[in-house]
Design a protein around this motif. Structure first.
Motif, PDB file in Angstrom:
ATOM      1  N   VAL A  45       0.928  -1.121  -0.043  1.00  0.00           N
ATOM      2  CA  VAL A  45       0.088   0.076  -0.159  1.00  0.00           C
ATOM      3  C   VAL A  45       1.072   1.207  -0.173  1.00  0.00           C
ATOM      4  CG1 VAL A  45      -1.815  -1.176   1.195  1.00  0.00           C
ATOM      5  CG2 VAL A  45      -0.224   0.000   2.451  1.00  0.00           C
ATOM      6  N   THR A  46       0.238   2.298  -0.436  1.00  0.00           N
ATOM      7  CA  THR A  46       0.969   3.553  -0.572  1.00  0.00           C
ATOM      8  C   THR A  46       0.253   4.683   0.332  1.00  0.00           C
ATOM      9  OG1 THR A  46       1.724   3.113  -2.764  1.00  0.00           O
ATOM     10  CG2 THR A  46       2.041   5.365  -2.144  1.00  0.00           C
ATOM     11  N   THR A  47       1.290   5.320   1.169  1.00  0.00           N
ATOM     12  CA  THR A  47       0.510   6.335   2.152  1.00  0.00           C
ATOM     13  C   THR A  47       0.652   7.628   1.549  1.00  0.00           C
ATOM     14  OG1 THR A  47       2.562   7.096   3.099  1.00  0.00           O
ATOM     15  CG2 THR A  47       1.767   4.831   4.159  1.00  0.00           C
ATOM     16  N   GLU A  48      -0.162   8.559   2.282  1.00  0.00           N
ATOM     17  CA  GLU A  48      -0.185  10.038   1.922  1.00  0.00           C
ATOM     18  C   GLU A  48       1.119  10.677   1.633  1.00  0.00           C
ATOM     19  OE1 GLU A  48      -0.457  10.477   6.531  1.00  0.00           O
ATOM     20  OE2 GLU A  48      -0.808   9.133   4.987  1.00  0.00           O
ATOM     21  N   LYS A  49       2.252   9.990   2.593  1.00  0.00           N
ATOM     22  CA  LYS A  49       3.470  10.429   2.321  1.00  0.00           C
ATOM     23  C   LYS A  49       4.289   9.993   1.023  1.00  0.00           C
ATOM     24  CE  LYS A  49       3.603  11.235   7.290  1.00  0.00           C
ATOM     25  NZ  LYS A  49       4.608  10.820   8.477  1.00  0.00           N
ATOM     26  N   GLY A  50       3.485   9.006   0.428  1.00  0.00           N
ATOM     27  CA  GLY A  50       4.287   8.278  -0.609  1.00  0.00           C
ATOM     28  C   GLY A  50       4.994   7.221  -0.140  1.00  0.00           C
ATOM     29  N   GLU A  51       4.871   6.666   1.105  1.00  0.00           N
ATOM     30  CA  GLU A  51       5.809   5.389   1.551  1.00  0.00           C
ATOM     31  C   GLU A  51       4.810   4.264   0.921  1.00  0.00           C
ATOM     32  OE1 GLU A  51       6.525   6.608   6.170  1.00  0.00           O
ATOM     33  OE2 GLU A  51       4.508   6.502   5.445  1.00  0.00           O
ATOM     34  N   ARG A  52       5.883   3.227   0.525  1.00  0.00           N
ATOM     35  CA  ARG A  52       5.210   2.034   0.127  1.00  0.00           C
ATOM     36  C   ARG A  52       5.610   0.876   1.082  1.00  0.00           C
ATOM     37  NH1 ARG A  52       7.574  -1.770  -4.007  1.00  0.00           N
ATOM     38  NH2 ARG A  52       5.992  -2.621  -5.150  1.00  0.00           N
ATOM     39  N   LEU A  53       4.655   0.429   1.764  1.00  0.00           N
ATOM     40  CA  LEU A  53       4.620  -0.631   2.778  1.00  0.00           C
ATOM     41  C   LEU A  53       3.908  -2.045   2.535  1.00  0.00           C
ATOM     42  CD1 LEU A  53       3.336   1.691   5.321  1.00  0.00           C
ATOM     43  CD2 LEU A  53       5.562   1.725   4.841  1.00  0.00           C
ATOM     44  N   ILE A  54       4.587  -2.927   2.921  1.00  0.00           N
ATOM     45  CA  ILE A  54       4.052  -4.424   2.925  1.00  0.00           C
ATOM     46  C   ILE A  54       2.728  -4.359   3.959  1.00  0.00           C
ATOM     47  CG2 ILE A  54       4.262  -6.669   3.380  1.00  0.00           C
ATOM     48  CD1 ILE A  54       7.416  -6.499   2.956  1.00  0.00           C
ATOM     49  N   ASP A  55       1.778  -4.750   3.211  1.00  0.00           N
ATOM     50  CA  ASP A  55       0.320  -4.701   3.998  1.00  0.00           C
ATOM     51  C   ASP A  55       0.478  -6.130   4.816  1.00  0.00           C
ATOM     52  OD1 ASP A  55      -2.038  -4.248   5.201  1.00  0.00           O
ATOM     53  OD2 ASP A  55      -3.240  -4.500   3.441  1.00  0.00           O
ATOM     54  N   GLY A  56       1.039  -5.986   5.858  1.00  0.00           N
ATOM     55  CA  GLY A  56       1.036  -7.315   6.763  1.00  0.00           C
ATOM     56  C   GLY A  56      -0.425  -7.952   7.169  1.00  0.00           C
ATOM     57  N   PRO A  57      -1.320  -7.165   7.445  1.00  0.00           N
ATOM     58  CA  PRO A  57      -2.681  -7.597   7.562  1.00  0.00           C
ATOM     59  C   PRO A  57      -3.459  -7.945   6.293  1.00  0.00           C
ATOM     60  CG  PRO A  57      -2.355  -5.669   8.953  1.00  0.00           C
ATOM     61  CD  PRO A  57      -1.238  -5.867   7.783  1.00  0.00           C
ATOM     62  N   ALA A  58      -3.145  -7.727   5.271  1.00  0.00           N
ATOM     63  CA  ALA A  58      -3.956  -7.585   3.966  1.00  0.00           C
ATOM     64  C   ALA A  58      -5.438  -6.870   4.294  1.00  0.00           C
ATOM     65  CB  ALA A  58      -4.192  -9.214   3.586  1.00  0.00           C
ATOM     66  N   GLY A  59      -5.136  -5.607   4.552  1.00  0.00           N
ATOM     67  CA  GLY A  59      -6.322  -5.016   4.673  1.00  0.00           C
ATOM     68  C   GLY A  59      -6.849  -5.122   6.349  1.00  0.00           C
ATOM     69  N   MET A  60      -7.633  -6.143   6.214  1.00  0.00           N
ATOM     70  CA  MET A  60      -8.581  -6.770   7.456  1.00  0.00           C
ATOM     71  C   MET A  60      -8.603  -8.225   7.309  1.00  0.00           C
ATOM     72  SD  MET A  60      -9.167  -6.183  10.758  1.00  0.00           S
ATOM     73  CE  MET A  60      -9.562  -4.338  10.900  1.00  0.00           C
ATOM     74  N   TRP A  61      -7.579  -8.910   7.125  1.00  0.00           N
ATOM     75  CA  TRP A  61      -7.372 -10.324   6.813  1.00  0.00           C
ATOM     76  C   TRP A  61      -8.149 -10.760   5.370  1.00  0.00           C
ATOM     77  CZ3 TRP A  61      -5.744 -12.522  11.270  1.00  0.00           C
ATOM     78  CH2 TRP A  61      -5.976 -11.833  12.811  1.00  0.00           C
ATOM     79  N   CYS A  62      -8.192  -9.718   4.392  1.00  0.00           N
ATOM     80  CA  CYS A  62      -9.173 -10.035   3.412  1.00  0.00           C
ATOM     81  C   CYS A  62      -8.604  -9.781   2.053  1.00  0.00           C
ATOM     82  CB  CYS A  62     -10.161  -9.068   3.604  1.00  0.00           C
ATOM     83  SG  CYS A  62     -10.044  -7.267   3.574  1.00  0.00           S
ATOM     84  N   VAL A  63      -7.387  -9.013   1.946  1.00  0.00           N
ATOM     85  CA  VAL A  63      -6.990  -8.837   0.358  1.00  0.00           C
ATOM     86  C   VAL A  63      -6.218  -9.941  -0.247  1.00  0.00           C
ATOM     87  CG1 VAL A  63      -6.311  -6.966  -1.204  1.00  0.00           C
ATOM     88  CG2 VAL A  63      -7.038  -6.211   1.084  1.00  0.00           C
TER      89      VAL A  63
END
Length: 464
Positions: A45-63
Motif C-alpha cells: 500500500v502507498t501512504t499519503e507521504k508516498g511510503e510503500r509498505l508491505i500490508d501485513g494484515p492484508a487490509g483486515m485479513w481480506c485482500v
C-alpha cells in the motif's frame, strides 16, 4: 497518484470531525493521527507521504489477490453498467446465482444453500437467526443457547457480538447474555504449568460436553467456533479439537457453526479450512473477507441441505425465514467475488499458499528466540507474535498495550504495516506474497522487535 498532492492536513481534520471509525476510542476521538493509505499494488500500500509498505494484515485479513487487480475492477464496472442493483426480495439476478453455484461446488458435504449477506457480522447473525428460526419451526422454542469460547470474535452486530468472547470488547456494550455461554480459553499457550497439550485438549473437550449437560441439551442450540481464533490472537487449538467438538455436538443434537470469515477463501491454502484442514463437515459455515478480496462488501451464511430440508416443504408450517438485507446478493459484489474466485483458481493461489506456508511458519517460529517474544503461533498465511516484558510488574498491562504499537511504528518506518493487539503483532499478508517477500516481512518484523526491546530497556522496563 493525484491524492498525494491533496491537503492532508485538511483531510485529517475532516476524517477526525466526520468519520467515526470502528472501535473508536472516545478519549481520542477528533485527535487521531491515522495513516492514510491512498494506493496499492500487489502486497503493497502507498501512504499519503508516498511510503510503500508491505500490508501485513492484508487490509483486515481480506485482500487475498492483492491490490490494483484490474480484472476485478473491470468485472465490477461491467456489472455496474449492465445491472447495478436488483431487489433480492422480489427478483433475482444471474450473477449471484452463478456465485452461489460456485461456492456450493467448493463447500464440504451438503452445504449447498448460500444466503448472501453484507459481511461477516451479518453472516454470523444470519446463522444464529436461522438456528433460532429452525428450532421454532420444529417446536423447540427453548433450544436457543449458543456456546462459544473466550477470545473468539464473530462480529459486531448484536447477536454476533453477543457470541464473541473478547473481554475488552464487552466493557461498555450490551449483549444478549441470556442466549450465550462461554467456555474457557482454548489457547495451549495458557495451559497450566506441567500440563501436556493432550491433557489440555481433553480438558477443552470436557468443557464443551459439561456445558451442554449442565445447561441442558434441550436448551443448547449451537456451538460456534472459528477454525483459528484470529482476532483473539491467532489461537490455533490443539490438533483434533474441532473434530472432537463436532462429535460432542452431534451426540447431543447441537448444531456446529464454523466461522470461516477469516480462514475461508484461501488463508490456509484451501477454499474452506473446515474439512480440508480440520477434518470436519459443519452444519453451517459463515464466510466473508477474502470472498471478494476486499474489493466489495459481501458475506455468506452457507447452510446444509439437511437443515433446510428439516424446515421446508411439508415440514415448513408455512413459515417464512424473515431475515435479509437490501444488499443480499448485490450483483456488483457478486461480480467481484466471481472474478476473485476465477483468479485464485487460474493463478494457482491456493497451491501457492500451501507451498510458501512452511517458509512463513518457519520464520514465524524463529522469532520465538528473541528476548521480548513469549509465544509465536499461526498456520497457513496467518500468524501472531506475542510479546511480554516483565510479567510480574504492576503496570504490565500498560506496558503490553504499548509494545504492539511500538513494534508497529518501527516496522512502518522500515516498510511494513502490522496489526498490533495489546502486546501481540498479528499479520495475514495477501496470499500472493512470494518467498522473498515473506523473508523481507519477517526481517523487518525481527528488526522492529529488537528496536522495541532496546527502547523498553532504555525506559527501565525489565525484559523477562
Amino acid at each position: 497518484m493525484t491524492l498525494l498532492n491533496s491537503n492532508f492536513d485538511a483531510l485529517r481534520d475532516w476524517d477526525n470531525q466526520h468519520f467515526v471509525h470502528p472501535w473508536e476510542g472516545m478519549s481520542d476521538i477528533g485527535a487521531n493521527e491515522r495513516t492514510f493509505t491512498e494506493g496499492g499494488e500487489g502486497i503493497y500500500v502507498t501512504t499519503e507521504k508516498g511510503e510503500r509498505l508491505i500490508d501485513g494484515p492484508a487490509g483486515m485479513w481480506c485482500v487475498q489477490v492483492g491490490y490494483g487487480n484490474t480484472e476485478i475492477a473491470d468485472a465490477m464496472a461491467k456489472q455496474a453498467k449492465e445491472m447495478a442493483y436488483f431487489s433480492p426480495f422480489n427478483n433475482t439476478n444471474s450473477t449471484p446465482a452463478k456465485l452461489g453455484r460456485e461456492i456450493a461446488r467448493r463447500t464440504p458435504g451438503d452445504l449447498n444453500r448460500v444466503f448472501f449477506t453484507t459481511g461477516g457480522s451479518t453472516a454470523v447473525d444470519t446463522a444464529l437467526r436461522f438456528v433460532q428460526f429452525r428450532n421454532n419451526v420444529l417446536g423447540r422454542p427453548e433450544k436457543k443457547m449458543v456456546i462459544s469460547r473466550q477470545k473468539a470474535y464473530h462480529g459486531s452486530t448484536y447477536l454476533a457480538a453477543s457470541v464473541s468472547g473478547k473481554e475488552r470488547d464487552k466493557g461498555w456494550m450490551d449483549q444478549a447474555t441470556h442466549l450465550t455461554h462461554f467456555l474457557p480459553n482454548v489457547n495451549p499457550y495458557v495451559r497450566s504449568a506441567g500440563q501436556s497439550v493432550d491433557d489440555f485438549l481433553e480438558e477443552k473437550i470436557a468443557d464443551l460436553e459439561n456445558a451442554i449437560l449442565t445447561l441442558g441439551a434441550d436448551k443448547v442450540a449451537a456451538f460456534i467456533a472459528e477454525p483459528i481464533l484470529c482476532s483473539g490472537g491467532v489461537i490455533v487449538p490443539p490438533k483434533g479439537y474441532h473434530k472432537r467438538c463436532l462429535e460432542i455436538c452431534h451426540k447431543h443434537d447441537v448444531l456446529y457453526i464454523s466461522d470461516e470469515v477469516v480462514t475461508g477463501f484461501g488463508r490456509l491454502g484451501h477454499w474452506f479450512a473446515s474439512e480440508e484442514v480440520f477434518d470436519i463437515v459443519p452444519d453451517i459455515i459463515t464466510c466473508a473477507k477474502g470472498m471478494t478480496s476486499g474489493y466489495a462488501p459481501m458475506g455468506a451464511c452457507i447452510i446444509s441441505d439437511r437443515l433446510i430440508d428439516s424446515v421446508s416443504g411439508a415440514h415448513s408450517q408455512d413459515a417464512v425465514f424473515s431475515n435479509g438485507f437490501t444488499y443480499s446478493g448485490h450483483p456488483v459484489s457478486a461480480a467481484a467475488a466471481l472474478k476473485n474466485m476465477e483468479i485464485i483458481e487460474r493463478e494457482g493461489i491456493l497451491e501457492h499458499v500451501r507451498k510458501v506456508a512452511p517458509v512463513f511458519e518457519a520464520r514465524l517460529k524463529s522469532l520465538g528466540d528473541l528476548p521480548l517474544v513469549d509465544d509465536t503461533r499461526g498456520q497457513g498465511l496467518v500468524g501472531c507474535v506475542e510479546c511480554v516484558a516483565d510479567a510480574s510488574a504492576d503496570n504490565t498491562l500498560d506496558v503490553e498495550k504499548s509494545i504492539g504499537a511500538m513494534i508497529d511504528a518501527h516496522c512502518q518506518e522500515n516498510g511494513l504495516i502490522l496489526r498490533p493487539i495489546i502486546g501481540m503483532c498479528v499479520f495475514s499478508p495477501p496470499l500472493i506474497i512470494s518467498e522473498d517477500q515473506i523473508h523481507q516481512m519477517f526481517d523487518i518484523l525481527e528488526d522492529g522487535i529488537r528496536k522495541t526491546t532496546d527502547d523498553l530497556t532504555r525506559q527501565g522496563v525489565e525484559i523477562k
